[in-house]
Design an enzyme around this catalytic site. Structure first.
Site, PDB file in Angstrom:
ATOM      1  N   TRP A   1      15.858  -7.156 -15.513  1.00  0.00           N
ATOM      2  CA  TRP A   1      14.548  -7.620 -15.430  1.00  0.00           C
ATOM      3  C   TRP A   1      14.621  -7.963 -17.134  1.00  0.00           C
ATOM      4  O   TRP A   1      13.168  -7.890 -17.579  1.00  0.00           O
ATOM      5  CB  TRP A   1      13.843  -6.505 -15.017  1.00  0.00           C
TER       6      TRP A   1
ATOM      7  N   CYS B   1      14.435  -7.501  -7.129  1.00  0.00           N
ATOM      8  CA  CYS B   1      14.157  -6.854  -6.060  1.00  0.00           C
ATOM      9  C   CYS B   1      14.371  -7.685  -4.730  1.00  0.00           C
ATOM     10  O   CYS B   1      15.016  -7.339  -3.578  1.00  0.00           O
ATOM     11  CB  CYS B   1      12.599  -6.054  -5.903  1.00  0.00           C
TER      12      CYS B   1
ATOM     13  N   HIS C   1       7.014  -5.767  -4.194  1.00  0.00           N
ATOM     14  CA  HIS C   1       8.147  -5.222  -4.389  1.00  0.00           C
ATOM     15  C   HIS C   1       8.693  -5.293  -2.828  1.00  0.00           C
ATOM     16  O   HIS C   1       8.011  -5.333  -2.125  1.00  0.00           O
ATOM     17  CB  HIS C   1       8.151  -3.673  -4.708  1.00  0.00           C
TER      18      HIS C   1
ATOM     19  N   ASP D   1      16.037   0.979   0.445  1.00  0.00           N
ATOM     20  CA  ASP D   1      15.801   0.068  -0.887  1.00  0.00           C
ATOM     21  C   ASP D   1      16.822   0.093  -1.666  1.00  0.00           C
ATOM     22  O   ASP D   1      17.298   1.156  -1.993  1.00  0.00           O
ATOM     23  CB  ASP D   1      14.485   0.689  -1.383  1.00  0.00           C
TER      24      ASP D   1
ATOM     25  N   ASN E   1       0.733   4.132  -1.629  1.00  0.00           N
ATOM     26  CA  ASN E   1      -0.616   5.240  -1.596  1.00  0.00           C
ATOM     27  C   ASN E   1      -1.179   5.431  -2.846  1.00  0.00           C
ATOM     28  O   ASN E   1      -2.154   6.320  -2.745  1.00  0.00           O
ATOM     29  CB  ASN E   1      -0.249   6.139  -0.695  1.00  0.00           C
TER      30      ASN E   1
ATOM     31  N   ASP F   1      -2.776   6.044  -6.350  1.00  0.00           N
ATOM     32  CA  ASP F   1      -4.139   5.289  -6.902  1.00  0.00           C
ATOM     33  C   ASP F   1      -4.061   4.830  -8.339  1.00  0.00           C
ATOM     34  O   ASP F   1      -3.089   5.288  -9.033  1.00  0.00           O
ATOM     35  CB  ASP F   1      -5.282   6.710  -7.212  1.00  0.00           C
TER      36      ASP F   1
ATOM     37  N   GLU G   1      -7.761   2.278   5.651  1.00  0.00           N
ATOM     38  CA  GLU G   1      -8.170   2.702   4.320  1.00  0.00           C
ATOM     39  C   GLU G   1      -9.560   3.403   4.650  1.00  0.00           C
ATOM     40  O   GLU G   1     -10.466   2.599   5.367  1.00  0.00           O
ATOM     41  CB  GLU G   1      -8.315   1.824   3.273  1.00  0.00           C
TER      42      GLU G   1
ATOM     43  N   GLU H   1      -6.353   8.499   7.907  1.00  0.00           N
ATOM     44  CA  GLU H   1      -5.926   8.412   6.508  1.00  0.00           C
ATOM     45  C   GLU H   1      -6.233   9.518   5.751  1.00  0.00           C
ATOM     46  O   GLU H   1      -5.246   9.956   4.873  1.00  0.00           O
ATOM     47  CB  GLU H   1      -6.492   7.076   5.838  1.00  0.00           C
TER      48      GLU H   1
ATOM     49  N   TYR I   1       6.489 -10.357 -12.406  1.00  0.00           N
ATOM     50  CA  TYR I   1       6.016  -9.595 -11.274  1.00  0.00           C
ATOM     51  C   TYR I   1       6.265  -8.042 -11.462  1.00  0.00           C
ATOM     52  O   TYR I   1       5.604  -7.289 -10.422  1.00  0.00           O
ATOM     53  CB  TYR I   1       6.840 -10.288 -10.104  1.00  0.00           C
TER      54      TYR I   1
END
Length: 706
Positions: free
Chosen positions: A232, A267, A326, A349, A389, A391, A441, A446, A536
């Site tokens: 990267w 990725c 991603h 992944d 998820n 914040d 959401e 949730e 990105y």
């Protein structure tokens, strides 16, 4: 020959065309027989004389070095005997004269891999030519843990050798065509080589959980001399830039030939190659793009973003990052190792981000565990949960008396993990699968899932170890586990960021920030807004300009503030970085005399003139046709060192045209004469790269008939 003479095998017909058709393996470009487990295939044996009831006959399938019955690496099948304990079966379908037709059914839980077949009659052993039989996972077989019930899904997730990988930014998503090419020459052998390299015990080669986890490690070169080296840095001189690949085929072929990692991947390249490997082995797989993907290194479900007083994002402050997108993979399987209910799609992944059990690998992690907050389940659910998820917490850094002072401006609880995308089944369009990863959401489910996840992720009082841990008082850091909610503002302050003109390289960037207030009264707003170029992965590559203004608004009104960037401010950066960059616009607004503060950021991509592909709609098998690629530089800047890469699976191998410098207004035309080798709908993919622009793609479908 006397009737009692020794029975000898004089030949074997693997009945390749009929077996491969029934096993959905007829597309593999390989001489050998390729079959799927748990499903019968037939072999025709020729003998020196007629086979009699008293003759001894055994078909022996061996896997690995020095196969033995005791280790379970040699299956010896005798059609006269009862079924083997291993779950493999053999029977005589027809015995006439010197010919004998046999049916073999492997166990639906047999180890996948390359078996060597020989036939024992009495003391004679017959070793056929092309004696290797490749055994794959079988999504068509109900007894196989990768069984997938819908034919349309099997066609897409196992047999489709082309597709799209979704990239860009959350509200500006576009597709990058990708050739998976799992049936091309040497690809199956490359996957068998990877299985050998995985050091998996034979018993684990029957299990897609272990196989997919091992492959997530082997597609990156970080620990094990795997397929692709990630880079990267923006400097790809001694390899291929990640932007230049249009599919997995040339990567896996080069790896198989040299047995050394291929340079370089990011990725979407890792995900494209892992999809190829999974589909090639028979595990249903799809590429998944997560927009605004959190890379939360501390597992505290927050990602801190630092801005200076002009609203410019600061790179160096945080280990955490938010990637514009991603890409990882989902694979389909039953999870017999878990409590019931976690079958189906599992995330894996192969992009090397975090070590898991000491190795750069990730998954399989059940999507249901991510959705419901069961993040303690294997494998790596905590990491995947945070990616969709976490914040986002915005901090402004200002110098006060020579020291950095950090002020928390806002917390965004809905920005991460949006518009999770994959290619739709049987259609060339995007399918949004966000609901498979998370509940809506703000819904009650949730909230419950979040509380469950937090109880495993943030034991109470655990403090994030940010860079500036010593400079921020504990009570500012929100260390107590809480389900964060958007703050309700007093003035109804809102920000919107738009571009007034399409963002063409070489044109000014015409941006606008709209500030809205919905509460009556007179308000004074401090606005700072900046424009930057970023990769990105969220790394800022250049700061292009900012505005700082004080605005007065009378209640329930709005105003638009322009932010204009001249071309010469950014064209140098576009030419000097080897990655595709996005335009990042960030705005901070504070209403004087209130606690109302707001941050908003948007990423946008540049727009490019198209490549046109000209060719007939249909063509005949093994008959030449011509295909032309046309590009007109409609920009008002030259494009230097243009390279055109084209590939058509089943039609022609990857080819590169060096086109030199293309001045504004100039038209490029390249032509290729090709001969299709496979029937069906095929796609031709083209990509143009230059010093200024990293990836303009196009594709066109053609139907090949007999």
């Amino acid at each position: 020959l006397s009737p009692g003479a020794n029975l000898e095998v004089t030949g074997i017909d693997f009945l390749k065309s009929q077996n491969c058709r029934l096993h959905h393996t007829d597309a593999y470009n390989i001489k050998n027989l390729v079959v799927r487990r748990g499903q019968p295939f037939q072999l025709q044996l020729s003998f020196s004389r007629e086979l009699k009831a008293t003759d001894k006959l055994a078909l022996r399938f061996g896997i690995g070095e020095k196969p033995t019955k005791i280790r379970g690496t040699l299956m010896s099948l005798n059609p006269r005997k009862e079924q083997d304990l291993s779950g493999w079966q053999i029977s005589i379908v027809k015995n006439s004269g010197k010919e004998c037709l046999l049916s073999v059914t492997t166990s639906p839980s047999a180890p996948v891999g390359k078996y060597i077949l020989n036939v024992k009659t009495g003391t004679n052993i017959y070793k056929p030519e092309n004696s290797a039989v490749y055994l794959l996972f079988n999504p068509w077989c109900e007894g196989d843990v990768v069984f997938l019930a819908e034919e349309a899904q099997r066609k897409e997730y196992v047999l489709n050798d082309t597709g799209y990988i979704y990239v860009g930014s959350a509200y500006n998503i576009y597709n990058r065509p990708w050739n998976f090419g799992q049936f091309e020459e040497f690809i199956l052998d490359a996957c068998m080589y990877l299985l050998d390299q995985s050091k998996l015990q034979l018993s684990n080669k029957r299990d897609p959980i272990f196989v997919s986890r091992a492959m997530s490690a082997l597609v990156n070169a970080n620990d094990d001399n795997g397929v692709l080296l990630g880079n990267w840095s923006g400097n790809y001189n001694n390899g291929t830039s990640p932007m230049d690949w249009i599919g997995s085929v040339s990567i896996l072929q080069q790896y198989f030939k040299t047995k050394k990692p291929v340079c370089y991947g990011q990725c979407w390249v890792f995900a494209g190659v892992l999809t190829t490997v999974m589909r090639c082995l028979g595990i249903p797989s799809r590429c998944v793009s997560n927009f605004n993907s959190a890379h939360d290194t501390e597992e505290n479900l927050t990602v801190d973003i630092y801005l200076n007083e002009y609203g410019e994002k600061l790179n160096s402050m945080s280990f955490d990052s938010v990637w514009n997108f991603h890409v990882w993979n989902d694979v389909w399987m039953k999870r017999k190792d878990l409590p019931s209910g976690f079958d189906g799609w599992q995330a894996i992944d192969s992009t090397p981000q975090e070590q898991s059990q000491g190795i750069f690998q990730c998954g399989p992690c059940p999507l249901k565990a991510v959705r419901e907050g069961d993040v303690y389940l294997p494998f790596d659910c905590k990491f995947v949960y945070a990616e969709v998820n976490a914040d986002k917490v915005y901090w402004v850094v200002k110098k006060v008396n020579g020291k950095d002072k950090y002020t928390k401006i806002s917390t965004e609880t809905r920005g991460i993990g949006v518009n999770i995308s994959t290619k739709a089944v049987g259609q060339d369009k995007r399918e949004d699968i966000t609901a498979q990863y998370k509940f809506p959401e703000g819904s009650e489910e949730e909230r419950k899932a979040m509380q469950k996840a937090i109880s495993f992720l943030r034991p109470s009082g655990m403090v994030p170890r940010a860079h500036f841990a010593s400079t921020v008082p504990i009570n500012d850091r929100g260390s107590t586990p809480q389900v964060l909610r958007e703050t309700v503002s007093k003035t109804g302050l809102k920000l919107e960021i738009n571009n007034k003109e399409a963002l063409y390289p070489g044109n000014p960037l015409e941006l606008a920030i709209t500030v809205k207030i919905s509460t009556p009264g007179s308000w004074t707003i401090n606005l700072a807004s900046s424009c930057q170029l970023q990769s990105y992965t969220g790394k800022v590559k250049a700061s292009l300009g900012y505005i700082k203004e004080t605005i007065k608004l009378e209640g329930n009104s709005e105003t638009q503030v322009p932010l204009k960037i001249a071309p010469d401010t950014y064209m140098k950066t576009l030419s000097s970085v080897e990655d595709e960059v996005l335009v990042l616009v960030t705005a901070i607004a504070e209403v004087q005399g209130t606690d109302d503060k707001l941050t908003k950021e948007t990423t946008m991509r540049f727009e490019y003139p198209p490549i046109t592909v000209q060719m007939p709609e249909t063509a005949k098998l093994n008959k030449e046709f011509s295909c032309a690629f046309i590009f007109k530089n409609k920009l008002n800047v030259p494009l230097d060192n243009c390279k055109l890469m084209v590939e058509g699976l089943g039609i022609f191998k990857m080819s590169t045209f060096d086109e030199g410098d293309v001045k504004p207004g100039r038209i490029l035309k390249s032509q290729i004469i090709c001969t299709p080798t496979r029937v069906g709908e095929k796609k031709i993919v083209a990509k143009l790269t230059s010093t200024q622009i990293k990836g303009i793609s196009a594709e066109k479908a053609i139907t090949i008939v007999e």
